[in-house]
Design a protein around this motif. Structure first.
Motif, PDB file in Angstrom:
ATOM      1  N   GLU A 172       0.827  -1.213   0.000  1.00  0.00           N
ATOM      2  CA  GLU A 172       0.000   0.000   0.000  1.00  0.00           C
ATOM      3  C   GLU A 172       0.855   1.253   0.000  1.00  0.00           C
ATOM      4  OE1 GLU A 172      -3.634   0.549   2.065  1.00  0.00           O
ATOM      5  OE2 GLU A 172      -3.370  -1.405   3.022  1.00  0.00           O
ATOM      6  N   HIS A 173       1.965   1.192   0.729  1.00  0.00           N
ATOM      7  CA  HIS A 173       2.886   2.331   0.768  1.00  0.00           C
ATOM      8  C   HIS A 173       3.372   2.662  -0.640  1.00  0.00           C
ATOM      9  CE1 HIS A 173       7.009   4.057   1.359  1.00  0.00           C
ATOM     10  NE2 HIS A 173       6.413   4.739   2.293  1.00  0.00           N
ATOM     11  N   LEU A 176       0.778   4.322  -2.953  1.00  0.00           N
ATOM     12  CA  LEU A 176       0.730   5.778  -2.743  1.00  0.00           C
ATOM     13  C   LEU A 176       1.946   6.458  -3.374  1.00  0.00           C
ATOM     14  CD1 LEU A 176      -0.919   8.029  -1.296  1.00  0.00           C
ATOM     15  CD2 LEU A 176       0.695   7.801   0.599  1.00  0.00           C
ATOM     16  N   PRO A 299      11.601  -2.514   0.802  1.00  0.00           N
ATOM     17  CA  PRO A 299      12.483  -2.780   1.947  1.00  0.00           C
ATOM     18  C   PRO A 299      12.673  -4.291   2.167  1.00  0.00           C
ATOM     19  CG  PRO A 299      10.794  -1.168   2.523  1.00  0.00           C
ATOM     20  CD  PRO A 299      10.422  -1.736   1.189  1.00  0.00           C
ATOM     21  N   ASP A 302       9.816  -6.242   3.663  1.00  0.00           N
ATOM     22  CA  ASP A 302       8.689  -6.614   2.797  1.00  0.00           C
ATOM     23  C   ASP A 302       9.024  -7.867   1.981  1.00  0.00           C
ATOM     24  OD1 ASP A 302       7.001  -4.534   3.589  1.00  0.00           O
ATOM     25  OD2 ASP A 302       7.742  -3.164   2.056  1.00  0.00           O
TER      26      ASP A 302
ATOM     27  N   THR B 214       2.816  12.356   3.347  1.00  0.00           N
ATOM     28  CA  THR B 214       2.401  11.048   3.864  1.00  0.00           C
ATOM     29  C   THR B 214       3.527  10.038   3.681  1.00  0.00           C
ATOM     30  OG1 THR B 214       0.143  11.570   3.157  1.00  0.00           O
ATOM     31  CG2 THR B 214       0.609   9.284   3.755  1.00  0.00           C
ATOM     32  N   SER B 219       6.622   6.086   8.097  1.00  0.00           N
ATOM     33  CA  SER B 219       7.640   5.146   7.616  1.00  0.00           C
ATOM     34  C   SER B 219       6.974   3.960   6.944  1.00  0.00           C
ATOM     35  CB  SER B 219       8.503   4.646   8.773  1.00  0.00           C
ATOM     36  OG  SER B 219       7.796   3.680   9.532  1.00  0.00           O
ATOM     37  N   ASP B 220       7.754   3.228   6.149  1.00  0.00           N
ATOM     38  CA  ASP B 220       7.189   2.032   5.528  1.00  0.00           C
ATOM     39  C   ASP B 220       6.748   1.037   6.603  1.00  0.00           C
ATOM     40  OD1 ASP B 220      10.337   1.778   5.437  1.00  0.00           O
ATOM     41  OD2 ASP B 220       9.547  -0.249   5.583  1.00  0.00           O
ATOM     42  N   PHE B 223       3.223   1.799   7.846  1.00  0.00           N
ATOM     43  CA  PHE B 223       2.152   1.300   6.981  1.00  0.00           C
ATOM     44  C   PHE B 223       2.122  -0.231   6.960  1.00  0.00           C
ATOM     45  CE2 PHE B 223       2.939   5.609   5.188  1.00  0.00           C
ATOM     46  CZ  PHE B 223       1.702   6.143   5.500  1.00  0.00           C
ATOM     47  N   ARG B 224       3.312  -0.857   7.018  1.00  0.00           N
ATOM     48  CA  ARG B 224       3.349  -2.323   7.019  1.00  0.00           C
ATOM     49  C   ARG B 224       2.593  -2.858   8.236  1.00  0.00           C
ATOM     50  NH1 ARG B 224       8.672  -3.186   7.587  1.00  0.00           N
ATOM     51  NH2 ARG B 224       8.932  -2.525   5.444  1.00  0.00           N
ATOM     52  N   HIS B 228      -2.023   3.074  10.039  1.00  0.00           N
ATOM     53  CA  HIS B 228      -3.019   4.010   9.512  1.00  0.00           C
ATOM     54  C   HIS B 228      -4.436   3.573   9.891  1.00  0.00           C
ATOM     55  CE1 HIS B 228      -2.084   0.872   6.597  1.00  0.00           C
ATOM     56  NE2 HIS B 228      -3.298   0.992   6.124  1.00  0.00           N
ATOM     57  N   ARG B 229      -4.632   2.296  10.127  1.00  0.00           N
ATOM     58  CA  ARG B 229      -5.969   1.829  10.536  1.00  0.00           C
ATOM     59  C   ARG B 229      -6.289   2.276  11.957  1.00  0.00           C
ATOM     60  NH1 ARG B 229      -4.548  -2.439   6.985  1.00  0.00           N
ATOM     61  NH2 ARG B 229      -3.644  -3.753   8.587  1.00  0.00           N
ATOM     62  N   GLU B 234      -8.917   2.645   6.347  1.00  0.00           N
ATOM     63  CA  GLU B 234      -8.696   1.260   5.939  1.00  0.00           C
ATOM     64  C   GLU B 234      -7.452   1.127   5.067  1.00  0.00           C
ATOM     65  OE1 GLU B 234      -9.025  -2.617   6.068  1.00  0.00           O
ATOM     66  OE2 GLU B 234     -10.186  -1.196   7.251  1.00  0.00           O
ATOM     67  N   THR B 235      -7.271   2.047   4.123  1.00  0.00           N
ATOM     68  CA  THR B 235      -6.138   1.941   3.209  1.00  0.00           C
ATOM     69  C   THR B 235      -5.204   3.138   3.368  1.00  0.00           C
ATOM     70  OG1 THR B 235      -7.088   3.186   1.364  1.00  0.00           O
ATOM     71  CG2 THR B 235      -7.686   0.839   1.525  1.00  0.00           C
ATOM     72  N   VAL B 236      -3.984   2.962   2.877  1.00  0.00           N
ATOM     73  CA  VAL B 236      -3.017   4.052   2.920  1.00  0.00           C
ATOM     74  C   VAL B 236      -3.505   5.223   2.067  1.00  0.00           C
ATOM     75  CG1 VAL B 236      -0.660   4.720   2.331  1.00  0.00           C
ATOM     76  CG2 VAL B 236      -1.095   2.490   3.390  1.00  0.00           C
ATOM     77  N   ARG B 237      -4.133   4.889   0.948  1.00  0.00           N
ATOM     78  CA  ARG B 237      -4.689   5.956   0.099  1.00  0.00           C
ATOM     79  C   ARG B 237      -5.737   6.762   0.857  1.00  0.00           C
ATOM     80  NH1 ARG B 237      -5.561   2.867  -5.646  1.00  0.00           N
ATOM     81  NH2 ARG B 237      -3.832   3.774  -6.828  1.00  0.00           N
ATOM     82  N   ALA B 240      -4.058   9.007   3.357  1.00  0.00           N
ATOM     83  CA  ALA B 240      -3.449  10.170   2.702  1.00  0.00           C
ATOM     84  C   ALA B 240      -4.519  11.167   2.277  1.00  0.00           C
ATOM     85  CB  ALA B 240      -2.623   9.725   1.498  1.00  0.00           C
TER      86      ALA B 240
END
Lengths: 351, 351
Positions: A172-173, A176, A299, A302, B214, B219-220, B223-224, B228-229, B234-237, B240
């Motif tokens: 998802e990162h 974006l 990364p 991941d 964002t 950081s990655d 989000f990993r 954000h939830r 729900e999503t990174v988008r 943002a």
């Protein structure tokens, strides 16, 4: 836009254009008379068991794979292997927005998925070369996405797989991230919803896109160490404004956007109803997963999470402060690590 | 643009507007009747030795410092200290593009440096409060830049310093990063070289700017882990497009650009002819350098390299996958680490 001088044999040859007929697309629609630009190195042996497939990455063509990864004494040695480099659909050499006609030209180019590329490549390999297996599929970034798709979709076909600096399912990162890089282009008034007359009309957007790539493509450690000066640029701004902007400036914006959408939507779990473990569990290839230590797009964590889901695979991180664009081959230590891993992988029996 | 409802006591008060007279700027020009928006907490003691200065970061105001860092039982405890939060020039509350008049209004606002802020704050502290020392200067990001500038420029004044998630000299990598974030705004045709009528005219550019933030702000790993939830998205988008875009949307683009230029040009070695070691060698404050483990704007390595040049300092990395915007205080573990370090620092004798 049929004549973009950047895309041609002068800068990217030699390659052969091979038609695979009409290609029905997973998102709907069809590419009639789909043409793949293919560069081969070495000779297919009689047993047809020495073929290696190399797909291409975002913005890349078969040329950089030849220049950076293929050569006598290298892991990808044309004196031992028949190496087939296939330019991905939409990359400017294979069927792409700027070389399509009619409704498919330019902004009308249909959505193409990684799975479409892999099916097209499968057809190419079986029909043109009579192959029923590949000794190895290896690719970086979007080439890694295609490598994973190959290994999941055609598990019997792929004996070994080496995804470098890429994932089987886009994060998802990163979705974006590619949104922002794409919007750097599409927000340029000169883009005109894809109906620009020339990439020069979109120069400002392509420049912003290139600067964004400078930031995420390399690593902070790369700049901290002054590696940009090894490229001949005193400041990071100079490096961005000249090297990176110059790299992207002649490319076709619609081609870049086609590849960007494809990358964002890469996901092998489409084969298994969204179950990534089940999808990666299908892989029979002996797989070396090779993230790059300082890659901020893919990364190590991941890549390691996916590797853990692949039976008998091995995690082989490549150490380089160059980050993701270590793929460009400016760090000889990185290339040495790639070669050592690939040679070991090729020596692994796979019966 | 004098009336931007975002900047006012309703959302950011209480604070007091304190004039310091005309401020001559390091880049040339002058801000006549420069006004600083100042929020204080607690009481100055008779010895005048319990004052703490808290400068603000990019896009932030005194309000978030109060809400996230100041409170009874916290390290910044108003029952023990007289805590002075000064909004930086150009942040929308203190003298800024949108509340200036005549030639200085909007795009005519002059270039302001970190050094200008610190001289203005020094004048405020000496003239308004009669101070000749500060028990502590603490700030995050651009607040860290001001903290370093204070400790280098007025070494006798600053007894303790705690720069959090920031550097004394901006890195080249970050200069390019802020270029791209600024260009997300300035490339919007609605920006009109700074002569827009309202931030809403620049909504598309502010949105791209927010999406860029964002990516680099968190950081990655954030989000990993699906952090954000925890914010309700729900999503990174979605995170943002709603949280981050909503945060920046009402802000004044010229204010953001003024602060961005200031941050890019932060460099304490301006005091020593470009010799960073000599500049940091001037610091007499007991200094705790506190980078955030997953900060991609100010990586620990960049902060550690500066800390090594500060006599008697201590490197205190804060562990949080929230990255740079861990400063927003959404991770209670991060705040606990900040408080523990600041309490220890305040207990350190300094003569």
């Amino acid at each position: 836009m049929r004549n973009n001088p950047y895309y041609g044999p002068e800068g990217h040859g030699p390659y052969e254009m091979i038609g695979i007929g009409d290609l029905d697309l997973e998102e709907g629609g069809r590419i009639p008379d789909c043409q793949l630009a293919v560069a081969t190195h070495g000779k297919l042996n009689a047993a047809k068991d020495n073929a290696i497939l190399v797909p291409t990455w975002y913005s890349g063509t078969s040329k950089i794979m030849e220049q950076v990864y293929i050569g006598d004494g290298r892991a990808l040695d044309p004196s031992k292997y028949f190496i087939i480099v296939v330019n991905q659909i939409g990359n400017g050499l294979s069927t792409s927005p700027h070389n399509s006609t009619g409704a498919l030209a330019g902004p009308g180019f249909p959505k193409v998925r990684i799975g479409d590329d892999v099916r097209a490549q499968h057809q190419l390999l079986t029909e043109t070369y009579g192959l029923d297996r590949l000794a190895l599929v290896v690719g970086g970034s979007m080439g890694a996405q295609q490598t994973y798709e190959w290994a999941v979709r055609y598990p019997e076909f792929v004996q070994r797989a080496a995804p470098i600096a890429g994932t089987a399912k886009f994060t998802e990162h990163d979705i974006l991230l590619l949104d922002t890089l794409a919007e750097a282009i599409t927000s340029d008034p000169g883009f005109r919803d894809g109906s620009y007359a020339s990439p020069a009309d979109v120069a400002a957007g392509l420049k912003r896109h290139a600067k964004g790539w400078t930031l995420c493509g390399w690593s902070d450690a790369f700049f901290r160490a002054g590696r940009h000066r090894a490229f001949g640029f005193e400041t990071v701004r100079d490096f961005a404004d000249n090297f990176m902007v110059g790299y992207f400036a002649p490319m076709d914006p619609n081609a870049l956007l086609s590849m960007s959408w494809k990358a964002q939507n890469a996901d092998v779990s489409r084969h298994t109803g969204g179950d990534l473990a089940a999808a990666l569990g299908r892989i029979k290839a002996k797989t070396f997963v090779m993230p790059i230590s300082h890659d901020v797009i893919f990364p190590v964590a991941d890549c390691a999470a996916e590797q853990a889901l692949i039976s008998g695979s091995s995690l082989r991180p490549l150490v380089s402060i160059d980050g993701h664009l270590g793929l460009f081959g400016a760090d000889p230590e990185l290339l040495a690590q790639v070669d050592a891993n690939l040679k070991e992988l090729m020596e692994t029996s796979v019966d």
